[in-house]
Scaffold this motif. Sequence first.
Motif, PDB file in Angstrom:
ATOM      1  N   THR A  62       0.832  -1.202   0.000  1.00  0.00           N
ATOM      2  CA  THR A  62       0.000   0.000   0.000  1.00  0.00           C
ATOM      3  C   THR A  62       0.871   1.258   0.000  1.00  0.00           C
ATOM      4  OG1 THR A  62      -0.148  -0.011   2.428  1.00  0.00           O
ATOM      5  CG2 THR A  62      -1.883  -1.159   1.206  1.00  0.00           C
ATOM      6  N   LYS A  63       2.171   1.094   0.244  1.00  0.00           N
ATOM      7  CA  LYS A  63       3.105   2.220   0.212  1.00  0.00           C
ATOM      8  C   LYS A  63       3.575   2.538  -1.207  1.00  0.00           C
ATOM      9  CE  LYS A  63       5.033   0.880   4.738  1.00  0.00           C
ATOM     10  NZ  LYS A  63       6.269   0.396   5.418  1.00  0.00           N
ATOM     11  N   LEU A  64       3.263   1.668  -2.162  1.00  0.00           N
ATOM     12  CA  LEU A  64       3.703   1.894  -3.536  1.00  0.00           C
ATOM     13  C   LEU A  64       2.953   3.074  -4.161  1.00  0.00           C
ATOM     14  CD1 LEU A  64       3.868  -1.785  -4.904  1.00  0.00           C
ATOM     15  CD2 LEU A  64       5.807  -0.327  -4.301  1.00  0.00           C
ATOM     16  N   ALA A  65       3.642   3.802  -4.993  1.00  0.00           N
ATOM     17  CA  ALA A  65       2.998   4.918  -5.693  1.00  0.00           C
ATOM     18  C   ALA A  65       1.995   4.401  -6.716  1.00  0.00           C
ATOM     19  CB  ALA A  65       4.061   5.781  -6.377  1.00  0.00           C
ATOM     20  N   TYR A  66       2.304   3.250  -7.347  1.00  0.00           N
ATOM     21  CA  TYR A  66       1.428   2.662  -8.364  1.00  0.00           C
ATOM     22  C   TYR A  66       1.182   1.200  -8.011  1.00  0.00           C
ATOM     23  CZ  TYR A  66       3.082   6.772 -10.903  1.00  0.00           C
ATOM     24  OH  TYR A  66       3.405   8.054 -11.263  1.00  0.00           O
ATOM     25  N   LEU A  67      -0.067   0.872  -7.738  1.00  0.00           N
ATOM     26  CA  LEU A  67      -0.407  -0.504  -7.361  1.00  0.00           C
ATOM     27  C   LEU A  67      -0.958  -1.237  -8.579  1.00  0.00           C
ATOM     28  CD1 LEU A  67      -0.230  -2.137  -4.741  1.00  0.00           C
ATOM     29  CD2 LEU A  67      -2.628  -1.625  -4.317  1.00  0.00           C
ATOM     30  N   HIS A  68      -0.151  -1.299  -9.656  1.00  0.00           N
ATOM     31  CA  HIS A  68      -0.540  -2.038 -10.851  1.00  0.00           C
ATOM     32  C   HIS A  68       0.322  -3.291 -10.971  1.00  0.00           C
ATOM     33  CE1 HIS A  68       3.027  -0.056 -12.232  1.00  0.00           C
ATOM     34  NE2 HIS A  68       2.427   1.115 -12.473  1.00  0.00           N
ATOM     35  N   GLU A  69       0.000  -4.145 -11.947  1.00  0.00           N
ATOM     36  CA  GLU A  69       0.655  -5.456 -12.047  1.00  0.00           C
ATOM     37  C   GLU A  69       2.181  -5.378 -12.100  1.00  0.00           C
ATOM     38  OE1 GLU A  69       1.002  -9.098 -15.226  1.00  0.00           O
ATOM     39  OE2 GLU A  69      -0.989  -8.233 -14.913  1.00  0.00           O
ATOM     40  N   PRO A  70       2.787  -4.615 -13.016  1.00  0.00           N
ATOM     41  CA  PRO A  70       4.255  -4.602 -13.053  1.00  0.00           C
ATOM     42  C   PRO A  70       4.873  -4.039 -11.786  1.00  0.00           C
ATOM     43  CG  PRO A  70       3.346  -2.943 -14.541  1.00  0.00           C
ATOM     44  CD  PRO A  70       2.212  -3.812 -14.111  1.00  0.00           C
ATOM     45  N   GLY A  71       4.204  -3.053 -11.165  1.00  0.00           N
ATOM     46  CA  GLY A  71       4.740  -2.503  -9.932  1.00  0.00           C
ATOM     47  C   GLY A  71       4.714  -3.514  -8.797  1.00  0.00           C
ATOM     48  N   VAL A  72       3.612  -4.255  -8.693  1.00  0.00           N
ATOM     49  CA  VAL A  72       3.486  -5.289  -7.659  1.00  0.00           C
ATOM     50  C   VAL A  72       4.509  -6.398  -7.879  1.00  0.00           C
ATOM     51  CG1 VAL A  72       1.986  -7.127  -6.818  1.00  0.00           C
ATOM     52  CG2 VAL A  72       1.068  -4.825  -7.118  1.00  0.00           C
TER      53      VAL A  72
END
Length: 404
Positions: free
Chosen positions: A68-78
């Motif tokens: 939840t700390k990620l700027a972008y919670l999309h597939e490649p980011g995860v």
Amino acid sequence: MTVSASIAVGSHVWVEDSEEAWLDGEVVEVNGEEIKVVCTSGKTVVASVSNAYPKDPEAPPDGVDDMTKLAYLHEPGVLQNLRSRYDKNEIYTYTGNILIAVNPFQRLPHLYNNNMMEHYKGIALGELSPHPFAIADAAYRQMINEGISQSILVSGESGAGKTESTKMLMHYLAFMGGRAAGEGRSVEQQVLESTPVLEAFGNAKTLRNNNSSRFGKFVELQFNDRGKISGAAIRTYLLERSRVCQVSDPERNYHCFYMLCAAPAEDIEKYKVGNPRMFHYLNQSNCYELDGVDDSKEYLSTRRAMDVVGIIVAAILHLGNIEFAKVSDSDASQPKDDQSQFHLKTAAELLMCNERSLEDSLCKRVIVTRDETITKSLDPDAAAVSRDAFAKIVYSRLFDWLVC
């Protein structure tokens, strides 16, 4: 703001790749709905704007412990975050109060000992590194503090590590809700002791891992008002019965069959078993041993159960070795040769039934109508199908009995 509007020359993005799934790089050119990206791998890619995702260039190289700390919670980011942590031997990551586990495909005993349990005892979720013990402790505290039943769902694809994760959760709850030493054999001990038996009869080697549960499981632990375990129930469902008779290479049948074949000499003689390569239900695959697993030791650890059900496990192996041949001038069938007759006789002895009655049950079908009972002879192929169906039913009933 739309994705297309946010992507410009100099933007850091993720783009799809047929080999690596996702590549990251910098946009060097924008032509309408197409962009040219120079990837960090050195590859230059032309992609559609709709298939590109923004990348956070300031994301920690080692990843974050809560996504939840990620700027972008999309597939490649995860996926990149999970990979970065996995490369640093961090196999657990939170997404809020959800724990994501990435199977390390190796044993990590230092992560699950009693000292680690003490470490997580009473600590709020998120204060320490992500761990199954933290999830179990949070559920336990919520149950104690609010007096409300709690559920922990363990889900994932085959080979993800659901079996091991469930065991870790149960160990922690037994640790928190167990009796003091010297109070006798407790409910939690009985629950934990059931795990090796369930794995012996319900787990097998698959393409994904060496100890894959081939059944669904619902474990219920009941606690009293002092937070101690007072009862338990294990319900199983959807056992993969077809594996008893059909095994694809390089997978294995259920562990119990190989354990029995690796039993001490007196049990080998008692059950008339031996090399697993001699049994049809096992030799459909060329995989007989597992790295790091000694079937003879595993047999001894489950021998208390084998004393009761080893007879049935052996009987199933002998059933699988009964081949059928056509009776001359008829559609009926019979055991093919002396070897098949031996396995029929042995199976009947182990199941404590009449040999002739067992043969008839495999080679004939009884049809009961309103007015009469009709006995129909089966051809060799149909008799083999009948044999396999009987073996699957016997094994399924055995597994259900073990759970009860």
